[in-house]
Design a protein around this motif. Sequence first.
Motif, PDB file in Angstrom:
ATOM      1  N   VAL A 283       0.836  -1.197   0.000  1.00 51.34           N
ATOM      2  CA  VAL A 283       0.000   0.000   0.000  1.00 51.34           C
ATOM      3  C   VAL A 283       0.872   1.249   0.000  1.00 51.34           C
ATOM      4  O   VAL A 283       0.559   2.244  -0.669  1.00 51.34           O
ATOM      5  CB  VAL A 283      -0.957  -0.003   1.205  1.00 51.34           C
ATOM      6  N   GLU A 284       1.981   1.211   0.746  1.00 51.82           N
ATOM      7  CA  GLU A 284       2.888   2.358   0.763  1.00 51.82           C
ATOM      8  C   GLU A 284       3.374   2.700  -0.642  1.00 51.82           C
ATOM      9  O   GLU A 284       3.428   3.878  -1.033  1.00 51.82           O
ATOM     10  CB  GLU A 284       4.098   2.079   1.663  1.00 51.82           C
ATOM     11  N   GLU A 285       3.717   1.665  -1.408  1.00 50.44           N
ATOM     12  CA  GLU A 285       4.207   1.900  -2.764  1.00 50.44           C
ATOM     13  C   GLU A 285       3.083   2.386  -3.675  1.00 50.44           C
ATOM     14  O   GLU A 285       3.305   3.226  -4.549  1.00 50.44           O
ATOM     15  CB  GLU A 285       4.843   0.630  -3.321  1.00 50.44           C
ATOM     16  N   ILE A 286       1.876   1.874  -3.483  1.00 55.70           N
ATOM     17  CA  ILE A 286       0.735   2.376  -4.257  1.00 55.70           C
ATOM     18  C   ILE A 286       0.551   3.872  -4.022  1.00 55.70           C
ATOM     19  O   ILE A 286       0.412   4.661  -4.965  1.00 55.70           O
ATOM     20  CB  ILE A 286      -0.551   1.602  -3.883  1.00 55.70           C
ATOM     21  N   VAL A 287       0.562   4.268  -2.756  1.00 54.40           N
ATOM     22  CA  VAL A 287       0.398   5.684  -2.422  1.00 54.40           C
ATOM     23  C   VAL A 287       1.507   6.517  -3.049  1.00 54.40           C
ATOM     24  O   VAL A 287       1.254   7.581  -3.632  1.00 54.40           O
ATOM     25  CB  VAL A 287       0.357   5.880  -0.891  1.00 54.40           C
ATOM     26  N   GLN A 288       2.752   6.035  -2.969  1.00 58.17           N
ATOM     27  CA  GLN A 288       3.872   6.795  -3.521  1.00 58.17           C
ATOM     28  C   GLN A 288       3.761   6.932  -5.037  1.00 58.17           C
ATOM     29  O   GLN A 288       4.010   7.998  -5.603  1.00 58.17           O
ATOM     30  CB  GLN A 288       5.202   6.138  -3.147  1.00 58.17           C
ATOM     31  N   ARG A 289       3.382   5.844  -5.699  1.00 55.42           N
ATOM     32  CA  ARG A 289       3.224   5.911  -7.155  1.00 55.42           C
ATOM     33  C   ARG A 289       2.119   6.898  -7.542  1.00 55.42           C
ATOM     34  O   ARG A 289       2.254   7.630  -8.531  1.00 55.42           O
ATOM     35  CB  ARG A 289       2.909   4.520  -7.717  1.00 55.42           C
ATOM     36  N   LEU A 290       1.043   6.905  -6.779  1.00 57.82           N
ATOM     37  CA  LEU A 290      -0.051   7.841  -7.055  1.00 57.82           C
ATOM     38  C   LEU A 290       0.422   9.283  -6.898  1.00 57.82           C
ATOM     39  O   LEU A 290       0.109  10.156  -7.721  1.00 57.82           O
ATOM     40  CB  LEU A 290      -1.227   7.561  -6.127  1.00 57.82           C
ATOM     41  N   LEU A 291       1.179   9.539  -5.850  1.00 57.47           N
ATOM     42  CA  LEU A 291       1.675  10.895  -5.611  1.00 57.47           C
ATOM     43  C   LEU A 291       2.682  11.328  -6.679  1.00 57.47           C
ATOM     44  O   LEU A 291       2.744  12.506  -7.055  1.00 57.47           O
ATOM     45  CB  LEU A 291       2.323  10.973  -4.226  1.00 57.47           C
TER      46      LEU A 291
END
Length: 357
Positions: free
Chosen positions: A245-253
């Motif tokens: 989830v952390e990587e999903i959030v970072q990719r979105l940002l």
Amino acid sequence: MTARVTTPSTGGEAPVLLRTAGRAAHITLNRPRAINALDHTMVRRIDEALTAWEHDPAVESVVITGAGERGLCAGGDIRAVHDDVRDGDGTASAAFWRDEYHLNARIARYAKPYVAVMDGIVMGGGVGVSAHGSVRVVTERSKIAMPETGIGFVPDVGGTHLLALAPGELGTHLALTGARIGAGDALLCGLADHYVPSASLPRFVADLADLPVREVLERHVRPSPEGELAGQREWIDPCFAADTVEEIVQRLLDHGTPAAKETAETLLTKSPTALKVTLAAMRRARRLGSLERVLEQEYRVSCAALTAPDLIEGIRAQIVDKDRDPRWSPGTLAEVTDADVRRFFEPLGDRELGLVR
């Protein structure tokens, strides 16, 4: 054609109304003030009706609709879950889910056409009693979602099975964000089969008394309005394909698209534990394959949620006190460990759901 009432209601206030009209049997969820939220009694009544109609040669199809103007079903009665956990040990909630998930599996395997009229709001448990059906009808009013991460819970009622089958990472996106989708996107994601304008629904339902389902669909189905998700896959698919989830959030940002940034901000308002468990549940659902195996997994997750703090806190914030300010525990994604997530998937021994032998 004169309808024959299968089960009489008490002053019109029974939570589930059952009747037959010609070829069709009808289930009407009848708690309009609660947008027809499901409780244990309603689940049992639906299951009993399906048993009776399965063996009735006069019944050729089953139709489920919701009373009132707001929608088919807003989900399960989560206030009852809150009170059960707060005042008891969660046993009543686990028993409700056991029967509900068995019903979801039964609907998916029902021997006769099961026509779900997914008009208006269809969320959570409402998806469970509709989107597993063999004929799923949406309208321009349809608002479909699995919003569980916003109350510290995880998509259930076979939702992770359905969403895992959606194209690309659209299902992961919907499971984590709880986003509402309309008719076009429901068709794209495999949550519905046909579009019928809401103004045509009375005639659509009435025609099922006299005609085979196929002919009724040919009369009333129209081209669906365009959805939004197909045009957003250029950022949804690569961002939500990440392993954490952390990587999903970072990719979105990092993506640069305003919608992607807004989605990251939405995710950061959800329960960190629920997000991580949901992502794990979605990835596992793809490997498990059958609906029954996924429901077994969802039951383990749901029972584990009864002993975790975020479910009761999420319902408190959204439904009970309505302050919309849940205090998640742990409060950040970084604080949720792999061991915390694994706990939700531990076998239940003699308390397993029992769909897979």
